[in-house]
Scaffold this motif. Structure first.
Motif, PDB file in Angstrom:
ATOM      1  N   LYS A   1      99.052  99.689  92.184  1.00 42.49           N
ATOM      2  CA  LYS A   1      98.753 100.716  91.185  1.00 42.49           C
ATOM      3  C   LYS A   1      98.965 100.172  89.783  1.00 42.49           C
ATOM      4  CE  LYS A   1      99.666 104.876  93.823  1.00 42.49           C
ATOM      5  NZ  LYS A   1     100.257 106.191  93.796  1.00 42.49           N
ATOM      6  N   LYS A   2      98.332 100.825  88.843  1.00 38.01           N
ATOM      7  CA  LYS A   2      98.461 100.559  87.413  1.00 38.01           C
ATOM      8  C   LYS A   2      97.874  99.200  87.023  1.00 38.01           C
ATOM      9  CE  LYS A   2     102.682 103.263  86.910  1.00 38.01           C
ATOM     10  NZ  LYS A   2     104.100 103.193  86.608  1.00 38.01           N
ATOM     11  N   ASN A   3      96.738  99.246  86.384  1.00 39.46           N
ATOM     12  CA  ASN A   3      96.095  98.045  85.862  1.00 39.46           C
ATOM     13  C   ASN A   3      95.908  96.973  86.940  1.00 39.46           C
ATOM     14  OD1 ASN A   3      94.823  96.565  83.865  1.00 39.46           O
ATOM     15  ND2 ASN A   3      96.720  95.591  83.209  1.00 39.46           N
ATOM     16  N   VAL A   4      95.252  97.344  88.025  1.00 35.57           N
ATOM     17  CA  VAL A   4      95.001  96.427  89.134  1.00 35.57           C
ATOM     18  C   VAL A   4      93.770  95.588  88.809  1.00 35.57           C
ATOM     19  CG1 VAL A   4      94.572  96.229  91.604  1.00 35.57           C
ATOM     20  CG2 VAL A   4      95.918  98.154  90.726  1.00 35.57           C
ATOM     21  N   VAL A   5      93.904  94.271  88.935  1.00 39.34           N
ATOM     22  CA  VAL A   5      92.801  93.363  88.646  1.00 39.34           C
ATOM     23  C   VAL A   5      92.663  92.368  89.795  1.00 39.34           C
ATOM     24  CG1 VAL A   5      91.848  91.670  87.042  1.00 39.34           C
ATOM     25  CG2 VAL A   5      93.242  93.561  86.163  1.00 39.34           C
ATOM     26  N   VAL A   6      91.462  92.330  90.388  1.00 42.67           N
ATOM     27  CA  VAL A   6      91.126  91.348  91.417  1.00 42.67           C
ATOM     28  C   VAL A   6      90.175  90.354  90.774  1.00 42.67           C
ATOM     29  CG1 VAL A   6      90.053  90.959  93.664  1.00 42.67           C
ATOM     30  CG2 VAL A   6      91.324  93.089  93.239  1.00 42.67           C
ATOM     31  N   VAL A   7      90.495  89.067  90.854  1.00 43.57           N
ATOM     32  CA  VAL A   7      89.645  88.028  90.252  1.00 43.57           C
ATOM     33  C   VAL A   7      89.240  87.039  91.329  1.00 43.57           C
ATOM     34  CG1 VAL A   7      89.526  86.180  88.537  1.00 43.57           C
ATOM     35  CG2 VAL A   7      90.803  88.263  88.020  1.00 43.57           C
ATOM     36  N   ARG A   8      87.943  86.792  91.412  1.00 43.87           N
ATOM     37  CA  ARG A   8      87.355  85.760  92.272  1.00 43.87           C
ATOM     38  C   ARG A   8      86.292  85.056  91.451  1.00 43.87           C
ATOM     39  NH1 ARG A   8      87.383  85.261  97.580  1.00 43.87           N
ATOM     40  NH2 ARG A   8      85.163  84.866  97.584  1.00 43.87           N
ATOM     41  N   ASN A   9      85.759  83.943  91.953  1.00 47.79           N
ATOM     42  CA  ASN A   9      84.716  83.226  91.210  1.00 47.79           C
ATOM     43  C   ASN A   9      83.491  84.088  90.967  1.00 47.79           C
ATOM     44  OD1 ASN A   9      86.223  80.905  91.038  1.00 47.79           O
ATOM     45  ND2 ASN A   9      85.337  79.986  92.865  1.00 47.79           N
ATOM     46  N   ASP A  10      83.150  84.939  91.939  1.00 46.35           N
ATOM     47  CA  ASP A  10      81.901  85.701  91.857  1.00 46.35           C
ATOM     48  C   ASP A  10      82.065  87.137  91.376  1.00 46.35           C
ATOM     49  OD1 ASP A  10      83.308  86.328  94.149  1.00 46.35           O
ATOM     50  OD2 ASP A  10      81.525  86.617  95.379  1.00 46.35           O
ATOM     51  N   LEU A  11      83.310  87.597  91.129  1.00 44.68           N
ATOM     52  CA  LEU A  11      83.486  88.964  90.640  1.00 44.68           C
ATOM     53  C   LEU A  11      84.884  89.190  90.101  1.00 44.68           C
ATOM     54  CD1 LEU A  11      85.262  91.150  92.576  1.00 44.68           C
ATOM     55  CD2 LEU A  11      83.397  90.684  94.104  1.00 44.68           C
ATOM     56  N   THR A  12      84.985  90.213  89.265  1.00 48.16           N
ATOM     57  CA  THR A  12      86.273  90.747  88.826  1.00 48.16           C
ATOM     58  C   THR A  12      86.214  92.244  89.103  1.00 48.16           C
ATOM     59  OG1 THR A  12      86.488  89.089  87.096  1.00 48.16           O
ATOM     60  CG2 THR A  12      87.845  91.059  86.872  1.00 48.16           C
ATOM     61  N   PHE A  13      87.258  92.772  89.699  1.00 42.54           N
ATOM     62  CA  PHE A  13      87.315  94.193  90.012  1.00 42.54           C
ATOM     63  C   PHE A  13      88.532  94.783  89.329  1.00 42.54           C
ATOM     64  CE2 PHE A  13      88.629  97.690  92.939  1.00 42.54           C
ATOM     65  CZ  PHE A  13      87.555  98.528  92.703  1.00 42.54           C
ATOM     66  N   ASN A  14      88.321  95.809  88.493  1.00 41.72           N
ATOM     67  CA  ASN A  14      89.401  96.493  87.781  1.00 41.72           C
ATOM     68  C   ASN A  14      89.498  97.926  88.300  1.00 41.72           C
ATOM     69  OD1 ASN A  14      88.115  94.454  85.817  1.00 41.72           O
ATOM     70  ND2 ASN A  14      90.148  94.794  85.005  1.00 41.72           N
TER      71      ASN A  14
ATOM     72  N   GLU B   1      92.672 101.406  88.977  1.00 44.84           N
ATOM     73  CA  GLU B   1      94.039 101.890  88.806  1.00 44.84           C
ATOM     74  C   GLU B   1      94.769 101.976  90.146  1.00 44.84           C
ATOM     75  OE1 GLU B   1      95.972 102.468  85.994  1.00 44.84           O
ATOM     76  OE2 GLU B   1      94.315 101.316  85.190  1.00 44.84           O
ATOM     77  N   GLU B   2      94.006 101.896  91.255  1.00 42.31           N
ATOM     78  CA  GLU B   2      94.634 101.942  92.573  1.00 42.31           C
ATOM     79  C   GLU B   2      93.783 101.191  93.596  1.00 42.31           C
ATOM     80  OE1 GLU B   2      95.833 105.193  95.973  1.00 42.31           O
ATOM     81  OE2 GLU B   2      96.060 105.764  93.884  1.00 42.31           O
TER      82      GLU B   2
ATOM     83  N   ASP C   1      94.714  97.583 103.700  1.00 46.43           N
ATOM     84  CA  ASP C   1      95.035  97.984 105.066  1.00 46.43           C
ATOM     85  C   ASP C   1      95.044  96.710 105.901  1.00 46.43           C
ATOM     86  OD1 ASP C   1      94.992  98.840 107.759  1.00 46.43           O
ATOM     87  OD2 ASP C   1      94.094 100.760 107.158  1.00 46.43           O
ATOM     88  N   GLN C   2      96.237  96.256 106.239  1.00 47.00           N
ATOM     89  CA  GLN C   2      96.384  94.986 106.939  1.00 47.00           C
ATOM     90  C   GLN C   2      95.803  95.056 108.353  1.00 47.00           C
ATOM     91  OE1 GLN C   2     100.361  93.480 106.718  1.00 47.00           O
ATOM     92  NE2 GLN C   2      99.886  91.593 107.790  1.00 47.00           N
ATOM     93  N   ARG C   3      95.891  96.207 109.003  1.00 52.26           N
ATOM     94  CA  ARG C   3      95.340  96.346 110.361  1.00 52.26           C
ATOM     95  C   ARG C   3      93.819  96.249 110.353  1.00 52.26           C
ATOM     96  NH1 ARG C   3      99.262 101.298 111.900  1.00 52.26           N
ATOM     97  NH2 ARG C   3     101.087 100.057 112.432  1.00 52.26           N
ATOM     98  N   LYS C   4      93.191  96.892 109.379  1.00 58.75           N
ATOM     99  CA  LYS C   4      91.724  96.862 109.287  1.00 58.75           C
ATOM    100  C   LYS C   4      91.217  95.618 108.568  1.00 58.75           C
ATOM    101  CE  LYS C   4      91.173 101.870 109.246  1.00 58.75           C
ATOM    102  NZ  LYS C   4      90.709 103.027 108.473  1.00 58.75           N
ATOM    103  N   LYS C   5      92.136  94.890 107.927  1.00 59.26           N
ATOM    104  CA  LYS C   5      91.799  93.696 107.142  1.00 59.26           C
ATOM    105  C   LYS C   5      90.776  94.035 106.055  1.00 59.26           C
ATOM    106  CE  LYS C   5      93.059  90.511 110.730  1.00 59.26           C
ATOM    107  NZ  LYS C   5      92.936  89.198 111.247  1.00 59.26           N
ATOM    108  N   MET C   6      91.049  95.146 105.361  1.00 60.16           N
ATOM    109  CA  MET C   6      90.136  95.662 104.331  1.00 60.16           C
ATOM    110  C   MET C   6      90.923  96.149 103.115  1.00 60.16           C
ATOM    111  SD  MET C   6      86.892  95.676 105.436  1.00 60.16           S
ATOM    112  CE  MET C   6      86.074  96.919 104.466  1.00 60.16           C
ATOM    113  N   PHE C   7      90.230  96.121 101.959  1.00 64.61           N
ATOM    114  CA  PHE C   7      90.731  96.715 100.731  1.00 64.61           C
ATOM    115  C   PHE C   7      89.906  97.965 100.444  1.00 64.61           C
ATOM    116  CE2 PHE C   7      92.251  92.383 100.067  1.00 64.61           C
ATOM    117  CZ  PHE C   7      93.505  92.611  99.515  1.00 64.61           C
ATOM    118  N   PHE C   8      90.566  98.997  99.899  1.00 66.82           N
ATOM    119  CA  PHE C   8      89.895 100.257  99.561  1.00 66.82           C
ATOM    120  C   PHE C   8      90.360 100.728  98.195  1.00 66.82           C
ATOM    121  CE2 PHE C   8      90.399 100.131 104.167  1.00 66.82           C
ATOM    122  CZ  PHE C   8      89.108 100.351 104.597  1.00 66.82           C
ATOM    123  N   SER C   9      89.454 101.375  97.458  1.00 67.92           N
ATOM    124  CA  SER C   9      89.800 101.960  96.163  1.00 67.92           C
ATOM    125  C   SER C   9      88.913 103.179  95.930  1.00 67.92           C
ATOM    126  CB  SER C   9      89.583 100.945  95.037  1.00 67.92           C
ATOM    127  OG  SER C   9      89.893 101.539  93.794  1.00 67.92           O
ATOM    128  N   PRO C  10      89.482 104.242  95.362  1.00 70.98           N
ATOM    129  CA  PRO C  10      88.654 105.421  95.098  1.00 70.98           C
ATOM    130  C   PRO C  10      87.593 105.170  94.023  1.00 70.98           C
ATOM    131  CG  PRO C  10      90.903 105.772  94.322  1.00 70.98           C
ATOM    132  CD  PRO C  10      90.878 104.460  95.042  1.00 70.98           C
TER     133      PRO C  10
END
Length: 190
Positions: free
Chosen positions: A118-131, A133-134, A138-147
């Protein structure tokens, strides 16, 4: 003693029974009920923590948190809180950095195997940046989710994403109701 002092003492003596009568058994029962519902928890704090995520002896990610609180409530499942934020660095099998996630706060629910950034979440990869707030991992599903959040590509494309999801390696992204700007290379003339 003067008459004013005697009069004020008489008034105070008359008011004391009124104050005492306003405290009844119901108030004491309510206080006891609230007191009995208190949940006790223990908190162990660690400073400058590095966490290594590996699979089959291959390091997949390293996380660093300046402060990590291990919280053990008397009822419910234990969790880890990172109130000063976290930075996670992802690696490929050759140990080359493939991306990072940073946030100002994170909460890891051990039983559910879910981490919430939470709060100012930033994902950085070579092909994208994702900003956002949350962001939830999910480690079981091996997925990331954001509203919701903003996806930015190196070519200048900016997308507002609702109900964002991506696999652990962010190799692809899915979302609903996207809007934004994109740039197309090449000559569009026939």
């Amino acid at each position: 003693m003067n008459n004013g002092g005697i009069l004020s003492r008489i008034v105070i003596l008359c008011l004391i029974p009124l104050f005492l009568s306003s405290c009844n058994d119901d108030d004491l029962k309510t206080a006891a009920e609230i007191s009995s519902k208190k949940s006790l928890l223990s908190k162990d704090r660690s400073l400058k923590v590095e966490i290594v995520f590996s699979d089959s002896a291959v390091v997949k990610a390293k996380g660093f948190a300046p402060v990590l609180d291990q919280v053990n409530p008397s009822s419910g499942s234990k969790y880890q809180e990172m109130p000063a934020g976290v930075k996670i660095t992802f690696f490929d099998p050759l140990q080359t950095v493939t991306g990072t996630i940073t946030s100002e706060y994170a909460l890891r629910k051990e039983t559910e195997q879910i981490t919430i950034f939470k709060k100012n979440v930033v994902v950085v990869r070579n092909d994208l940046t994702f900003n956002t707030e949350e962001l939830t991992w999910d480690q079981r599903k091996k997925m990331f989710f954001s509203p919701r959040g903003i996806v930015t590509r190196p070519d200048g494309t900016v997308l507002n994403a609702v109900n964002f999801s991506a696999p652990e390696d962010f190799s692809s992204v899915d979302f609903e109701q996207g809007s934004g700007e994109t740039y197309v290379k090449g000559d569009l003339a026939p």
